[in-house]
Design a protein around this motif. Sequence first.
Motif, mmCIF file in Angstrom:
data_model
loop_
_atom_site.group_PDB
_atom_site.id
_atom_site.type_symbol
_atom_site.label_atom_id
_atom_site.label_comp_id
_atom_site.label_asym_id
_atom_site.label_seq_id
_atom_site.Cartn_x
_atom_site.Cartn_y
_atom_site.Cartn_z
ATOM 1 N N ASN A 45 0.822 -1.205 0.000
ATOM 2 C CA ASN A 45 0.000 0.000 0.000
ATOM 3 C C ASN A 45 0.860 1.261 0.000
ATOM 4 O O ASN A 45 0.533 2.249 -0.667
ATOM 5 C CB ASN A 45 -0.950 -0.005 1.203
ATOM 6 C CG ASN A 45 -2.084 -1.007 1.044
ATOM 7 O OD1 ASN A 45 -2.397 -1.422 -0.066
ATOM 8 N ND2 ASN A 45 -2.689 -1.399 2.154
ATOM 9 N N CYS A 46 1.952 1.241 0.755
ATOM 10 C CA CYS A 46 2.866 2.388 0.749
ATOM 11 C C CYS A 46 3.492 2.552 -0.637
ATOM 12 O O CYS A 46 3.579 3.673 -1.157
ATOM 13 C CB CYS A 46 3.947 2.213 1.819
ATOM 14 S SG CYS A 46 5.113 3.585 1.914
ATOM 15 N N THR A 49 1.232 4.262 -3.105
ATOM 16 C CA THR A 49 1.149 5.727 -3.016
ATOM 17 C C THR A 49 2.314 6.388 -3.733
ATOM 18 O O THR A 49 2.199 7.524 -4.208
ATOM 19 C CB THR A 49 1.133 6.209 -1.555
ATOM 20 O OG1 THR A 49 2.400 5.946 -0.927
ATOM 21 C CG2 THR A 49 0.013 5.543 -0.757
ATOM 22 N N SER A 358 1.674 7.742 11.498
ATOM 23 C CA SER A 358 0.829 7.485 10.329
ATOM 24 C C SER A 358 -0.532 8.137 10.474
ATOM 25 O O SER A 358 -0.973 8.478 11.574
ATOM 26 C CB SER A 358 0.657 5.983 10.118
ATOM 27 O OG SER A 358 -0.040 5.395 11.202
ATOM 28 N N SER A 360 -4.328 7.596 8.217
ATOM 29 C CA SER A 360 -4.961 6.883 7.103
ATOM 30 C C SER A 360 -6.116 7.685 6.526
ATOM 31 O O SER A 360 -6.926 8.260 7.257
ATOM 32 C CB SER A 360 -5.469 5.516 7.571
ATOM 33 O OG SER A 360 -4.396 4.690 7.951
ATOM 34 N N SER A 364 -5.622 5.107 1.532
ATOM 35 C CA SER A 364 -4.194 4.852 1.734
ATOM 36 C C SER A 364 -3.757 5.344 3.103
ATOM 37 O O SER A 364 -4.519 6.007 3.815
ATOM 38 C CB SER A 364 -3.366 5.542 0.646
ATOM 39 O OG SER A 364 -3.567 6.949 0.688
ATOM 40 N N THR A 365 -2.529 4.990 3.452
ATOM 41 C CA THR A 365 -1.936 5.447 4.711
ATOM 42 C C THR A 365 -0.754 6.336 4.402
ATOM 43 O O THR A 365 0.084 6.002 3.551
ATOM 44 C CB THR A 365 -1.489 4.245 5.565
ATOM 45 O OG1 THR A 365 -2.622 3.431 5.853
ATOM 46 C CG2 THR A 365 -0.853 4.710 6.866
ATOM 47 N N TRP A 366 -0.684 7.473 5.074
ATOM 48 C CA TRP A 366 0.424 8.405 4.912
ATOM 49 C C TRP A 366 1.340 8.292 6.127
ATOM 50 O O TRP A 366 0.900 8.082 7.249
ATOM 51 C CB TRP A 366 -0.076 9.844 4.815
ATOM 52 C CG TRP A 366 -1.138 10.071 3.779
ATOM 53 C CD1 TRP A 366 -1.220 9.508 2.536
ATOM 54 C CD2 TRP A 366 -2.277 10.930 3.900
ATOM 55 N NE1 TRP A 366 -2.319 9.965 1.865
ATOM 56 C CE2 TRP A 366 -2.999 10.839 2.677
ATOM 57 C CE3 TRP A 366 -2.761 11.775 4.903
ATOM 58 C CZ2 TRP A 366 -4.172 11.564 2.448
ATOM 59 C CZ3 TRP A 366 -3.925 12.490 4.678
ATOM 60 C CH2 TRP A 366 -4.616 12.394 3.461
ATOM 61 N N TYR A 367 2.628 8.485 5.890
ATOM 62 C CA TYR A 367 3.616 8.402 6.968
ATOM 63 C C TYR A 367 4.407 9.702 7.063
ATOM 64 O O TYR A 367 4.780 10.300 6.057
ATOM 65 C CB TYR A 367 4.575 7.232 6.727
ATOM 66 C CG TYR A 367 3.874 5.899 6.689
ATOM 67 C CD1 TYR A 367 3.558 5.221 7.863
ATOM 68 C CD2 TYR A 367 3.500 5.317 5.476
ATOM 69 C CE1 TYR A 367 2.899 4.005 7.831
ATOM 70 C CE2 TYR A 367 2.848 4.101 5.423
ATOM 71 C CZ TYR A 367 2.542 3.444 6.604
ATOM 72 O OH TYR A 367 1.875 2.240 6.566
ATOM 73 N N GLN A 384 6.773 8.958 2.855
ATOM 74 C CA GLN A 384 6.601 7.614 2.299
ATOM 75 C C GLN A 384 7.956 7.000 1.955
ATOM 76 O O GLN A 384 8.197 5.816 2.199
ATOM 77 C CB GLN A 384 5.717 7.647 1.059
ATOM 78 C CG GLN A 384 4.351 8.318 1.229
ATOM 79 C CD GLN A 384 3.460 7.673 2.256
ATOM 80 O OE1 GLN A 384 3.490 8.024 3.428
ATOM 81 N NE2 GLN A 384 2.644 6.720 1.826
ATOM 82 N N VAL A 388 9.192 3.403 3.550
ATOM 83 C CA VAL A 388 8.975 2.213 2.724
ATOM 84 C C VAL A 388 9.969 1.093 3.018
ATOM 85 O O VAL A 388 9.596 -0.084 3.047
ATOM 86 C CB VAL A 388 8.951 2.585 1.221
ATOM 87 C CG1 VAL A 388 10.312 3.073 0.718
ATOM 88 C CG2 VAL A 388 8.428 1.423 0.389
#
Length: 399
Positions: A45-46, A49, A358, A360, A364-367, A384, A388
């Motif tokens: 998923n990361c 993105t 994080s 969500s 998607s999930t953002w970091y 990201q 990753v």
Amino acid sequence: MLTSSLVTLALALPFTIAQNLSVPSTWRDPSTSISRSDRVSIARNCINTLTAVLDTDTGSFSGLGYWQDANVLSAMANLDYFTKSTTNRHAVTDSLNAAFGLYTDYDQYGYNDDAMWWATAAYYGYRAYDDPNLLNHAIATWQHVSNYVITASDASSGTQPNKDFPIEGSCDGETTVGGVFWRPSSSDTSVNSITTGLYIALSAYLASTTKNSTYTDAAILSANFIKTTNMNSEDLVLDTIDAQDCTRSSSSWLFTYNSGKYIEGLSVLAFVTGDHSWTSLMLDVVAAATKAPAWEGSDGIITEGADVTEDNDGIGFKAVFIRGLAEAWSRNSGNTALRALIRSYTNVQYNALLDLASNSSSSSTWYSPAWEGPGPTSFIVWGQLAAVDVLVSAVSVNS
């Protein structure tokens, strides 16, 4: 007179002290119960993105720098390698082929480390997909950068054929042989550890694949340069030496990626040569680097490269560190203490990302690049990037 068992203990004791591979009790959440399939999904998923902002005609990710682009591609290839899949194959190979076609030997801006980041990504791609074209890119770039390694002849003569200034054959009584110049420019005097560490790792990888001793010999010379000339007394890798006058970067310039790439190179070199002294040195560096106050607190979470306002080189350093540790984990299956330490350290970063850094959205999930949090309020591409390799490595080291 000592008994044979005491002699063995006495000989082993210095290494036991130096290589403290225990997991500190103060580390935050060093384990995970997340299933492998879910860990793979989180990593993918990361990556999704990031591929959403990838231009495969250039190999560039919108919002990232050139060397950072190569590191995202590296993580993508490594996830496929760990999972024995080809999910990212077209994106990775198209990008690597495009960049090699655009920039001779992957050198876009005149930096040997840039070229080597891409060449290493090409090797990871070759490893994941058995693509000989990518191996050829890695070899061609290695040959290009080899022109900027200080040889024994260079050190003896005080000259380097591609530099227009006299060089020192030793600094502080230690050889400069094996050091790699940061830039191919004839006037640039800097020899740094990240370029040299990249060269060690790629040389060792190529030696493992081709069985050509030229690569092995090159890796050994450069590994010895860092060992003897560019490490501090605490087993952390230093940054830069000026080959013209032996001046050094500040001793406070301690960055995760210098030690991380060296750990990776030593792990592969030990595997290629069967020389346990490289393993012993690698253990020293791992023991020091996973517990370094220079870039982490007592909770074990890496604090380096935490800028949420703009991208900078330091953002990507810690990802390289975690990737190097994952390679050491995979190549030392018999060392349970080492593997437990690396697994725990990776999980500390993994859980910090998931729990603290994080946020969500519906899709998607953002970091955040600040792993101690808080989570970002919007997509930060360099967040990201930093995350990753941790997400990918967590798939491997928890298997």
